[in-house]
Design an enzyme around this catalytic site. Structure first.
Site, PDB file in Angstrom:
ATOM      1  N   ASP A 181      39.162  35.032  47.826  1.00  0.00           N
ATOM      2  CA  ASP A 181      39.733  36.192  47.143  1.00  0.00           C
ATOM      3  C   ASP A 181      40.856  36.827  47.969  1.00  0.00           C
ATOM      4  O   ASP A 181      41.198  36.329  49.051  1.00  0.00           O
ATOM      5  CB  ASP A 181      38.600  37.202  46.870  1.00  0.00           C
ATOM      6  CG  ASP A 181      38.745  37.851  45.510  1.00  0.00           C
ATOM      7  OD1 ASP A 181      39.885  38.057  45.070  1.00  0.00           O
ATOM      8  OD2 ASP A 181      37.704  38.172  44.897  1.00  0.00           O
ATOM      9  N   ASP A 213      41.735  39.632  37.788  1.00  0.00           N
ATOM     10  CA  ASP A 213      40.444  39.240  37.207  1.00  0.00           C
ATOM     11  C   ASP A 213      40.406  39.412  35.694  1.00  0.00           C
ATOM     12  O   ASP A 213      40.904  40.402  35.166  1.00  0.00           O
ATOM     13  CB  ASP A 213      39.322  40.128  37.767  1.00  0.00           C
ATOM     14  CG  ASP A 213      38.886  39.668  39.145  1.00  0.00           C
ATOM     15  OD1 ASP A 213      39.517  38.755  39.703  1.00  0.00           O
ATOM     16  OD2 ASP A 213      37.913  40.251  39.661  1.00  0.00           O
TER      17      ASP A 213
END
Ligand SMILES: *[C@@H]1O[C@H](CO)[C@@H](O)[C@H](O)[C@H]1NC(C)=O
Ligand SMILES: *[C@@H]1O[C@H](CO)[C@@H](O)[C@H](O)[C@H]1NC(C)=O
Ligand SMILES: *[C@@H]1O[C@H](CO)[C@@H](O)[C@H](O)[C@H]1NC(C)=O
Ligand SMILES: *[C@@H]1O[C@H](CO)[C@@H](O)[C@H](O)[C@H]1NC(C)=O
Ligand SMILES: *[C@@H]1O[C@H](CO)[C@@H](O)[C@H](O)[C@H]1NC(C)=O
Length: 611
Positions: free
Chosen positions: A146, A202
């Site tokens: 991430d 996301d």
């Protein structure tokens, strides 16, 4: 002699891919985040492993079982190893990985190219080598990496390359999933470093989120291919927010775009319809096709329809037609839409299983419901090889002429009140995304969500930069229209759009409206669009401005929160006042004796009048 809109393509095509033979088709699996967030534990992983095998997900191709955030604690031990969250994983990670492997699955793990993960747990920046060695020691097969909580201004490419190199150095085959949300143009560099790269922030479980991602992904999907897949995000099918048609569309497009198919729902509870979507072998085989060429959006009419097409091995073609409208409709079908020609083209509907022979102008077998799609595999024809002219041709001429106005024929501008330019026709790639600015607070508190602004920097010719917001702070609903006034010169104009905050604005189209007083014949020709213009006084390139912006942002959020709480309190207070007054009015005697006498009098008077 008339204005021409001209948006330059800012980056070159394709660089060399990682040639380690991993992920020759898009990875398929399951990940904890979309359903469980931070609430994960060993039992969930074991149960999911069991179900992936017993319910046939592994057979369908879902091979990876991936942990997301929160397997870690927020610290390292004295040797520098990440301490595992012992409440969630009492036996450590290796034991869970072994169990997953014993089921014939691969095991995946998660970290961030920062100091903490997005949930504030320990992450890998500065510890890439030792962490990679530990992952390999735990026999990890996949790393989702991430992009939260880095601060030093080290570029994404550098941070991801460090981990990519560290993983390679372990000698273990570890699929490396670069999850930097499309920041810093990963399509320009990620294919040399990892096996998949996210192109967007996301996904969340909503139709709007799917649409917004598509608008960005459509611009860069062609940068994906074997060993380096463009990743629009994990699947939200089965997480409750998408209806069955929307789920089918989401899954069909992800499959056709050659996205990694990473499930994100509760595998123990799902309806048969959801199960059938997720395990449709024909759709999955499009995703896993050996040619590995992502389908591209060849026709897009905002809020109306999309057509995506892509070549498959054996000379076949996949076509996905999406109905964004709110009513059912049939779509007439011509070979020109998909650039696939032949006398006897076979059409197979991958959802209904029906096959037929294509005829020019025929209707697709059944009407497409609102937000639904039709996914077809065409065989026994010849396709025209991909070229960049395909996109512009498709949106220009092919479909359906009465609602498309994409030819940038600016001579029309003098005659019409407004003209719509599709983003594709403008070659408006999501470009110029540079730095992701620091978040003032960690993600779990407010950082990403509250400070992430979807801004757009706009410049006309050599003029001043104007900064505009495409969505408000804290507003997750993504699709917005924005209008502003701008002056165009006579002759050729160049409109440059970029985004200093690195979260790609999803440009869908530009509508130019003529202002009533516009006049082309002066050098500052026209005033286009009324609307409002917005300038952000804090947008700029200096650290003082960044800091100010963070502070202002934070104060603003705090103030809004405080206002909310106090307004709520005030309403309660008013209600209390109102009801307690009512109560007094009805029941409470003002003085004991007075009320008694009055009542008696009243009664006797009434009696008298009746008598
Ligand atoms: C790694 O993957 C490649 C490509 O699939 C394969 O050829 C190789 O044998 C694998 N290596 C190991 C150690 O599993
Ligand atoms: C893995 O870690 C264990 C201790 O946790 C150690 O004994 C073993 O040597 C390590 N294996 C490798 C290949 O590093
Ligand atoms: C494939 O198309 C050719 C003409 O292009 C036709 O002669 C042939 O019969 C077709 N094959 C099938 C299986 O339909
Ligand atoms: C696009 O259109 C031009 C002109 O109409 C034509 O020459 C070209 O072949 C077309 N390209 C494709 C891929 O259809
Ligand atoms: C602008 O100039 C063109 C020729 O250059 C002329 O045909 C047109 O009438 C002019 N328009 C106005 C509003 O003066």
């Amino acid at each position: 002699m008339l204005p021409i809109l001209y948006l330059p393509l800012l980056f070159p095509l394709q660089v060399a891919a990682l040639m380690d033979g991993l992920s020759s088709t898009p990875p398929m699996g399951w990940n904890t985040w979309n359903k469980y967030g931070c609430n994960i534990e060993a039992r969930l992983i074991r149960e999911t492993a069991d179900i992936m095998v017993s319910k046939g997900f592994l057979d369908a191709g879902y091979r990876y079982l991936n942990l997301d955030d929160c397997w870690q604690s927020n610290d390292r031990d004295y040797d520098g190893n990440i301490i595992v969250d012992r409440y969630a994983f009492p036996e450590g990670i290796k034991a869970v990985a072994d169990y997953v492997h014993s089921k014939g699955l691969y095991f995946g793990i998660y970290s961030s190219a920062g100091y903490q993960t997005c949930a504030g747990r320990m992450a890998s920046l500065g510890h890439e080598e030792s962490d990679a060695i530990n992952y390999a020691n735990w026999s990890v097969d996949y790393l989702k990496y991430d992009n939260c909580n880095f601060r030093d201004g080290i570029s994404g490419k550098e941070r991801y390359k460090r981990m990519g190199d560290a993983l390679k150095a372990t000698g273990r085959n570890i699929t490396f999933s670069i999850c930097n949300w499309g920041s810093e143009n990963p399509w320009e560099w990620a294919d040399e470093i990892g096996h998949a790269f996210r192109t967007h922030d996301d996904i969340i479980a909503s139709w709007e989120s799917v649409l917004e991602i598509l608008d960005v992904h459509a611009q860069v999907v062609q940068y994906g291919g074997p060993g380096h897949w463009a990743d629009p995000g994990m699947l939200e099918v089965g997480n409750g927010a998408l209806n069955i048609e929307e789920s089918r569309t989401h899954f069909s497009l992800w499959a056709a775009m050659k996205a990694p198919l990473i499930l994100g729902n509760d595998l123990t509870h799902m309806s048969d319809m959801i199960y059938d979507i997720l395990t449709n072998r024909k759709v999955i085989s499009v995703n896993q096709d050996s040619l590995g060429v992502p389908a591209r959006r060849v026709v897009h009419v905002a809020g109306n329809l999309d057509i995506w097409t892509g070549p498959l091995s054996g000379g076949s073609v996949v076509v996905v037609i999406v109905n964004y409208g709110e009513s059912e409709r049939q779509i007439p079908f011509t070979d020109a839409i998909v650039d696939y020609y032949g006398e006897k083209i076979q059409v197979e509907d991958l959802w209904t299983g029906k096959t037929s022979q294509m005829k020019e102008g025929m209707m697709l077998s059944s009407p497409i419901p609102p937000h639904g799609c039709t996914m077809l595999k065409l065989t026994n024809g010849t396709s025209i090889p991909y070229s960049d002219s395909l996109t512009s041709n498709a949106s220009k001429n092919h479909y359906p002429p009465e609602i498309m106005q994409n030819d940038i024929d600016t001579s029309k501008l003098e005659d019409v009140e407004q003209t719509l330019y599709e983003a594709e026709a403008l070659v408006n790639v999501v470009s110029g995304l540079t730095l992701r600015y620091m978040d003032c607070l960690s993600w779990s508190l407010c950082g990403d969500y509250w400070t992430r602004r979807w801004g757009l920097r706009l410049r006309i010719n050599d003029g001043e930069e104007t900064y505009v917001y495409l969505r408000k702070i804290g507003d997750l609903k993504a699709v917005k229209e924005f209008s502003m006034g701008l002056y165009l010169d006579r002759d050729i104009n160049s409109i440059t759009l970029d985004n200093p905050e690195a979260n790609g604005p999803s440009m869908d189209s530009i509508i130019l409206k003529k202002h009533p007083n516009s006049n082309f014949n002066t050098s500052k020709g026209a005033v286009w669009t009324t609307g409002f213009s917005s300038e952000d006084p804090l947008a700029g390139d200096h650290w003082i401005l960044y800091t100010l912006r963070c502070i202002v942002d934070y104060m603003l959020d705090a103030a809004i929160f405080a206002c909310g709480i106090s307004t709520f309190g005030f309403v309660i207070y008013l209600l209390y006042g109102y009801f307690s007054r009512l109560y007094r009015h009805v029941y409470q005697p003002v003085g004991d004796t007075d009320i008694g006498e009055y009542t008696l009098q009243n009664v006797s008077e009434t009696n008298t009048s009746i008598a």
